[in-house]
Design an enzyme around this catalytic site. Structure first.
Site, PDB file in Angstrom:
ATOM      1  N   ASP A  45       0.842  -1.204   0.000  1.00  0.00           N
ATOM      2  CA  ASP A  45       0.000   0.000   0.000  1.00  0.00           C
ATOM      3  C   ASP A  45       0.870   1.243   0.000  1.00  0.00           C
ATOM      4  O   ASP A  45       1.580   1.496   0.968  1.00  0.00           O
ATOM      5  CB  ASP A  45      -0.907   0.011   1.236  1.00  0.00           C
ATOM      6  CG  ASP A  45      -2.041  -0.980   1.099  1.00  0.00           C
ATOM      7  OD1 ASP A  45      -2.229  -1.811   2.012  1.00  0.00           O
ATOM      8  OD2 ASP A  45      -2.718  -0.942   0.063  1.00  0.00           O
ATOM      9  N   GLY A 158      -6.816   4.875   4.061  1.00  0.00           N
ATOM     10  CA  GLY A 158      -5.979   5.811   4.818  1.00  0.00           C
ATOM     11  C   GLY A 158      -6.418   6.010   6.257  1.00  0.00           C
ATOM     12  O   GLY A 158      -5.682   6.596   7.036  1.00  0.00           O
ATOM     13  N   GLY A 160      -7.517   4.044   9.766  1.00  0.00           N
ATOM     14  CA  GLY A 160      -7.506   2.704  10.364  1.00  0.00           C
ATOM     15  C   GLY A 160      -8.859   2.377  10.995  1.00  0.00           C
ATOM     16  O   GLY A 160      -9.717   3.245  11.172  1.00  0.00           O
ATOM     17  N   GLY A 161      -8.996   1.064  11.337  1.00  0.00           N
ATOM     18  CA  GLY A 161     -10.115   0.594  12.150  1.00  0.00           C
ATOM     19  C   GLY A 161     -11.499   0.757  11.537  1.00  0.00           C
ATOM     20  O   GLY A 161     -12.500   0.862  12.253  1.00  0.00           O
ATOM     21  N   ASP A 191     -10.592  -5.000  -1.512  1.00  0.00           N
ATOM     22  CA  ASP A 191      -9.473  -4.544  -0.684  1.00  0.00           C
ATOM     23  C   ASP A 191      -9.974  -3.712   0.485  1.00  0.00           C
ATOM     24  O   ASP A 191     -10.764  -2.787   0.311  1.00  0.00           O
ATOM     25  CB  ASP A 191      -8.522  -3.693  -1.554  1.00  0.00           C
ATOM     26  CG  ASP A 191      -7.248  -3.308  -0.829  1.00  0.00           C
ATOM     27  OD1 ASP A 191      -6.420  -2.622  -1.443  1.00  0.00           O
ATOM     28  OD2 ASP A 191      -7.090  -3.686   0.348  1.00  0.00           O
ATOM     29  N   GLY A 193     -10.502  -4.197   5.042  1.00  0.00           N
ATOM     30  CA  GLY A 193     -11.486  -4.741   5.970  1.00  0.00           C
ATOM     31  C   GLY A 193     -11.853  -6.185   5.723  1.00  0.00           C
ATOM     32  O   GLY A 193     -12.887  -6.657   6.207  1.00  0.00           O
ATOM     33  N   GLY A 213      -4.612  -7.866   5.182  1.00  0.00           N
ATOM     34  CA  GLY A 213      -3.376  -7.509   5.884  1.00  0.00           C
ATOM     35  C   GLY A 213      -3.444  -7.921   7.337  1.00  0.00           C
ATOM     36  O   GLY A 213      -2.856  -8.921   7.758  1.00  0.00           O
TER      37      GLY A 213
HETATM   38  C1  DX5 Z   1      -6.560   0.403   2.515  1.00  0.00           C
HETATM   39  C2  DX5 Z   1      -5.471  -0.484   1.894  1.00  0.00           C
HETATM   40  C3  DX5 Z   1      -5.681  -1.922   2.226  1.00  0.00           C
HETATM   41  C4  DX5 Z   1      -5.475  -2.238   3.704  1.00  0.00           C
HETATM   42  C5  DX5 Z   1      -5.761  -3.684   3.944  1.00  0.00           C
HETATM   43  O1  DX5 Z   1      -6.070   1.451   3.151  1.00  0.00           O
HETATM   44  O2  DX5 Z   1      -5.548  -0.362   0.498  1.00  0.00           O
HETATM   45  O3  DX5 Z   1      -4.821  -2.738   1.419  1.00  0.00           O
HETATM   46  O4  DX5 Z   1      -4.156  -1.941   4.048  1.00  0.00           O
HETATM   47  O5  DX5 Z   1      -5.445  -3.938   5.286  1.00  0.00           O
HETATM   48  P1  DX5 Z   1      -6.494  -4.726   6.212  1.00  0.00           P
HETATM   49  O6  DX5 Z   1      -6.660  -6.072   5.559  1.00  0.00           O
HETATM   50  O7  DX5 Z   1      -5.784  -4.784   7.508  1.00  0.00           O
HETATM   51  O8  DX5 Z   1      -7.758  -3.928   6.219  1.00  0.00           O
HETATM   52 ZN    ZN Z   2      -4.449  -1.851  -0.677  1.00  0.00          ZN
END
Ligand code: DX5
Ligand code: ZN
Length: 236
Positions: A45, A158, A160-161, A191, A193, A213
């Protein structure tokens, strides 16, 4: 179809594992466990702090990832046109740009189509186009001939959570229908969550790829988590 995209297709349905939540002090071991788990794609990312509020990594990080895994680079970058080549030279196999990130997104996709895959000479780059949850799917239609992978964000990148946006399941189905009527071979990726609790439903909705992730790198059993997420995509 370019050879790199054919490689990606041959791995699907599968997951692409994000490294932002991996142990960055021990990234070689983290990548090795993904290989052991049968994962074929590593997701990077890239955030510029302009298109979305966080800043993360650049081409040097992508180049530094010494791995046989395909490098799936997600550019959350405003106006990426003049930055594409740097990531291609760094060894990106998939480059995904955001539809919302460029005034001339068609031009960006065309440029991506000319890039050489530095890691696999003679091959191209698989071209990804990502849409945030609030972007209408109809905007995809005039761009489909320049795209190999459509990535549907299930969160706003961008922050979190966030919770997985439930309308994503229906967006996957509608995107697959749009692709079917276009007659093109395009993959659909989800992609953001993605967790152990929703990945089976994501696979059942028709996604070819899911990025995950923190569901893998949760500090407990990353290899077991990776195997679980990979199997969940394949066993549908
Ligand atoms: C969004 C990113 C995702 C995110 C995925 O900001 O494009 O790739 O890092 O991470 P998880 O799976 O932890 O939501
Ligand atoms: Zn991503």
């Amino acid at each position: 179809m370019n050879q790199t995209f054919a490689r990606v297709r041959s791995l699907c349905p599968t997951v692409s594992v994000g490294t932002l939540t991996a142990d960055l002090m021990d990234l070689g071991s983290e990548l090795a466990l993904l290989e052991r788990a049968g994962i074929g794609l590593v997701h990077v990312d890239v955030m510029d702090g302009c298109f979305c509020p966080q800043m993360t990594v650049g081409p040097a990080y992508v180049k530094g990832l010494r791995t046989p895994l395909l490098k799936d680079v997600h550019l959350m970058v405003r106006e990426p046109l003049d930055k594409l080549e740097g990531y291609a030279k760094a060894g990106a196999d998939i480059l995904t740009v955001h539809l919302e990130s460029a005034v001339h997104i068609h031009r960006v996709l065309q440029r991506m189509g000319t890039l050489e895959n530095a890691g696999r000479p003679g091959e191209g780059i698989a071209r990804g186009l990502a849409l945030n949850p609030g972007t209408p799917l109809e905007w995809l239609e005039p761009l489909l001939e320049e795209v190999d992978i459509v990535t549907l964000l299930a969160i706003d990148p961008g922050w979190g959570g966030q919770k997985f946006a439930p309308q994503t399941f229906d967006r996957v189905k509608r995107t697959q229908e749009m692709i079917a009527s276009s007659g093109r071979q395009i993959l659909v990726c989800v992609d953001g969550g993605v967790t152990k609790d929703n990945i089976v439903q994501i696979a059942a909705s028709g996604a070819d790829l899911a990025v995950t992730g923190s569901a893998v790198f949760d500090g407990k059993d990353a290899e077991g988590n990776a195997r679980f997420m990979h199997a969940a995509m394949r066993d549908v």
